[in-house]
Design an enzyme around this catalytic site. Structure first.
Site, PDB file in Angstrom:
ATOM      1  N   GLY A 186      32.318  32.256  47.354  1.00 21.59           N
ATOM      2  CA  GLY A 186      31.730  33.204  46.393  1.00 21.59           C
ATOM      3  C   GLY A 186      31.647  32.540  44.964  1.00 21.59           C
ATOM      4  O   GLY A 186      30.461  32.422  44.397  1.00 21.59           O
ATOM      5  N   THR A 187      32.483  31.688  44.583  1.00 28.56           N
ATOM      6  CA  THR A 187      32.455  30.758  43.424  1.00 28.56           C
ATOM      7  C   THR A 187      31.493  30.040  43.527  1.00 28.56           C
ATOM      8  O   THR A 187      30.696  29.530  42.705  1.00 28.56           O
ATOM      9  CB  THR A 187      33.922  30.042  43.237  1.00 28.56           C
ATOM     10  N   ASN A 196      35.677  43.449  39.536  1.00 26.48           N
ATOM     11  CA  ASN A 196      36.932  43.270  40.369  1.00 26.48           C
ATOM     12  C   ASN A 196      38.076  43.925  40.065  1.00 26.48           C
ATOM     13  O   ASN A 196      38.926  44.078  40.759  1.00 26.48           O
ATOM     14  CB  ASN A 196      36.834  41.840  40.537  1.00 26.48           C
ATOM     15  N   GLN A 199      32.232  41.909  45.116  1.00 24.83           N
ATOM     16  CA  GLN A 199      33.080  43.160  45.483  1.00 24.83           C
ATOM     17  C   GLN A 199      32.318  44.020  45.948  1.00 24.83           C
ATOM     18  O   GLN A 199      32.825  45.081  46.965  1.00 24.83           O
ATOM     19  CB  GLN A 199      33.671  43.551  43.987  1.00 24.83           C
ATOM     20  N   SER A 256      30.878  36.933  49.237  1.00 27.52           N
ATOM     21  CA  SER A 256      32.137  36.120  49.916  1.00 27.52           C
ATOM     22  C   SER A 256      32.721  36.699  51.071  1.00 27.52           C
ATOM     23  O   SER A 256      32.971  38.095  50.844  1.00 27.52           O
ATOM     24  CB  SER A 256      32.954  35.843  48.735  1.00 27.52           C
ATOM     25  N   ALA A 257      32.992  36.275  52.265  1.00 27.51           N
ATOM     26  CA  ALA A 257      33.227  36.757  53.432  1.00 27.51           C
ATOM     27  C   ALA A 257      34.707  37.501  53.221  1.00 27.51           C
ATOM     28  O   ALA A 257      34.946  38.471  53.969  1.00 27.51           O
ATOM     29  CB  ALA A 257      33.118  35.843  54.577  1.00 27.51           C
ATOM     30  N   HIS A 258      35.576  36.619  52.639  1.00 25.07           N
ATOM     31  CA  HIS A 258      37.005  37.081  52.682  1.00 25.07           C
ATOM     32  C   HIS A 258      36.982  38.348  51.992  1.00 25.07           C
ATOM     33  O   HIS A 258      38.496  38.957  52.100  1.00 25.07           O
ATOM     34  CB  HIS A 258      37.903  35.837  52.179  1.00 25.07           C
ATOM     35  N   CYS A 289      42.694  35.991  40.275  1.00 24.70           N
ATOM     36  CA  CYS A 289      42.265  34.558  39.746  1.00 24.70           C
ATOM     37  C   CYS A 289      42.563  34.455  38.373  1.00 24.70           C
ATOM     38  O   CYS A 289      42.535  33.550  37.686  1.00 24.70           O
ATOM     39  CB  CYS A 289      40.549  34.974  39.527  1.00 24.70           C
TER      40      CYS A 289
HETATM   41  C1  LIG Z   1      36.694  37.100  44.622  1.00 25.11           C
HETATM   42  C2  LIG Z   1      35.401  37.073  43.608  1.00 25.11           C
HETATM   43  C3  LIG Z   1      34.798  36.066  43.416  1.00 25.11           C
HETATM   44  C4  LIG Z   1      34.976  34.559  44.141  1.00 25.11           C
HETATM   45  O1  LIG Z   1      34.852  34.597  45.362  1.00 25.11           O
HETATM   46  P1  LIG Z   1      35.638  33.380  46.097  1.00 25.11           P
HETATM   47  O2  LIG Z   1      34.910  33.346  47.669  1.00 25.11           O
HETATM   48  O3  LIG Z   1      37.037  33.881  46.121  1.00 25.11           O
HETATM   49  O4  LIG Z   1      35.445  32.115  45.507  1.00 25.11           O
HETATM   50  C5  LIG Z   1      33.592  35.988  42.777  1.00 25.11           C
HETATM   51  N1  LIG Z   1      33.180  37.132  42.051  1.00 25.11           N
HETATM   52  C6  LIG Z   1      34.039  38.408  42.109  1.00 25.11           C
HETATM   53  C7  LIG Z   1      33.408  39.648  41.519  1.00 25.11           C
HETATM   54  C8  LIG Z   1      34.954  38.334  43.088  1.00 25.11           C
HETATM   55  O5  LIG Z   1      35.981  39.534  43.197  1.00 25.11           O
END
Ligand SMILES: *Cc1c(COP(=O)(O)O)cnc(C)c1O
Length: 388
Positions: A71-72, A151, A179, A199-201, A327
């Site tokens: 996601g980053t 988040n 999110q 972001s998949a996780h 984070c």
């Molecule tokens: C977790 C998160 C990210 C980052 O995603 P990653 O895949 O962990 O790099 C970005 N934005 C929000 C709002 C998040 O919660």
């Protein structure tokens, strides 16, 4: 109880279905999806099918889906890619004070190189105002980026309305939907957004796998220069198992989204009700209207005590929660998001985020409240700030 996981905003366990779908691509079907032979074609078929499935999940076309390493990366690409692409038009970006570091620090970095960034304030529940956005737009504004759901406090922003205002002034709109995806059902065409990250996780998919939706017709500079992968927009060998896992996980999450949201919200609501009844001197942070809040999120500030001490005691009791966001933990700065909604600095230090998931049970929730009540009482009894 051995271990209770209440930190689903940090990450989620991989779904069994996604894991099973990924397995062949770690072993037998290992070809590079960009190779022009039978091994490559097997990989390419898996990636194409997954791209189609993901596109269907969000109402996009497969040609609008770009896979990223997280996601980053998707957030970085959206902001830097649009900023670099539009230098001629201007160097002004609008975002908010409560963005995830993936957006916030990216904007901070661009400021070092001559871009100007407006960080919109939010109200005391975390909402960005459409009027504030409209006032902030300038002739040299090239991008508005507002997160879909926060988040830390779970507030869901009025993305469709915000996007419409940006478009009325000819400005592109990006949303960090990391999110929201898997918890809020949306369609990118209905939202109207130009770019969207996920972001998949965060939805029971694999870690290290993200995606940027870029509406057809939008030009964006590359972030990762390299080979011709992702229609020559993002270099790097395709993570075939990751792509398959992400598509499988999102499809699965959407197939039961309403039931899962209802169940998770019932755990959260019971938790919040008990905590508010049984512990004094606390604030419940974020949107009060549950329809405008992620179903899994509860965030409290406990006055007179440190969040880190509560977390440590919870961990000893087998309960995994979080202060602020994963984070930013490890930094002693109070949460930017909590300060933006007006939580006093001292109180912000005493904040904990609990985020529930579909595998949690009501027994776990009750056990957590029982422990929390004891922990808060014990810490306050030791606190010189607390007067009984
Ligand atoms: C977790 C998160 C990210 C980052 O995603 P990653 O895949 O962990 O790099 C970005 N934005 C929000 C709002 C998040 O919660």
């Amino acid at each position: 109880m051995e271990k209770i996981y209440l930190d689903h905003a940090a990450t989620t366990p991989l779904s069994q279905k996604a894991f099973d779908a990924m397995k062949p691509y770690f072993s037998d079907v290992f070809g590079n999806a960009n190779s022009q032979h039978v091994y490559g074609r097997e990989g390419a078929k898996a990636v194409n099918d997954a791209r189609q499935l993901l596109a269907n999940c969000i109402g996009a076309k497969p040609s609008e889906i770009y896979f990223t390493s997280c996601g980053t990366e998707a957030d970085n690409w959206a902001v830097k890619g649009i900023a670099l692409q539009n230098i001629e038009k201007g160097k002004h970006i609008i975002t908010t004070q409560i963005e995830h570091p993936a957006i916030y620090t990216t904007c901070k970095q661009l400021e070092k190189y001559g871009w100007e960034v407006t960080y919109l304030p939010v109200d005391n529940e975390g909402f960005v105002s459409v009027e504030d956005l409209e006032k902030a737009i300038r002739p040299d504004t090239v991008l508005v980026s507002v997160m879909f759901a926060n988040n830390e406090i779970g507030t869901i922003e009025p993305i469709k309305e915000l996007c419409a205002v940006a478009h009325a002034h000819g400005v592109l709109f990006h949303t960090d939907a990391v999110q929201a995806t898997g918890a809020v059902r949306y369609d990118v065409k209905d939202l109207g957004v130009d770019l969207l990250s996920m972001s998949a996780h965060k939805f029971y998919g694999p870690k290290g796998m993200g995606m940027l939706y870029v509406r057809n017709g939008i030009r964006i500079e590359k972030l990762l220069t390299g080979g011709e992968q992702e229609r020559a927009h993002r270099g790097g060998t395709t993570n075939t198992p990751g792509v398959v896992g992400m598509a499988t996980a999102l499809d699965e999450a959407l197939s039961t989204l309403e039931e899962d949201d209802k169940y998770v919200a019932s755990l959260r609501d019971h938790f919040v009700e008990r905590v508010l009844n049984e512990i004094d001197d606390i604030y419940y942070n974020g949107a009060k209207d549950t329809a405008k809040r992620l179903p899994n999120n509860a965030n409290f500030s406990f006055r007179y005590i440190e969040g880190e001490s509560i977390l440590f005691s919870l961990d000893l009791a087998g309960i995994s929660a979080s202060s602020g966001s994963a984070c930013s933990s490890g930094s002693l700065e109070p949460s930017r998001t909590l300060l933006a909604i007006g939580v006093p600095v001292g109180t912000a230090h005493g904040s904990i985020r609990f985020t529930f998931g579909k595998h949690n049970t009501m027994e776990e929730v009750d056990y957590t409240v029982d422990e929390l009540v004891k922990i808060v009482k014990r810490l306050r009894d030791m606190s010189p700030l607390y007067k009984k």
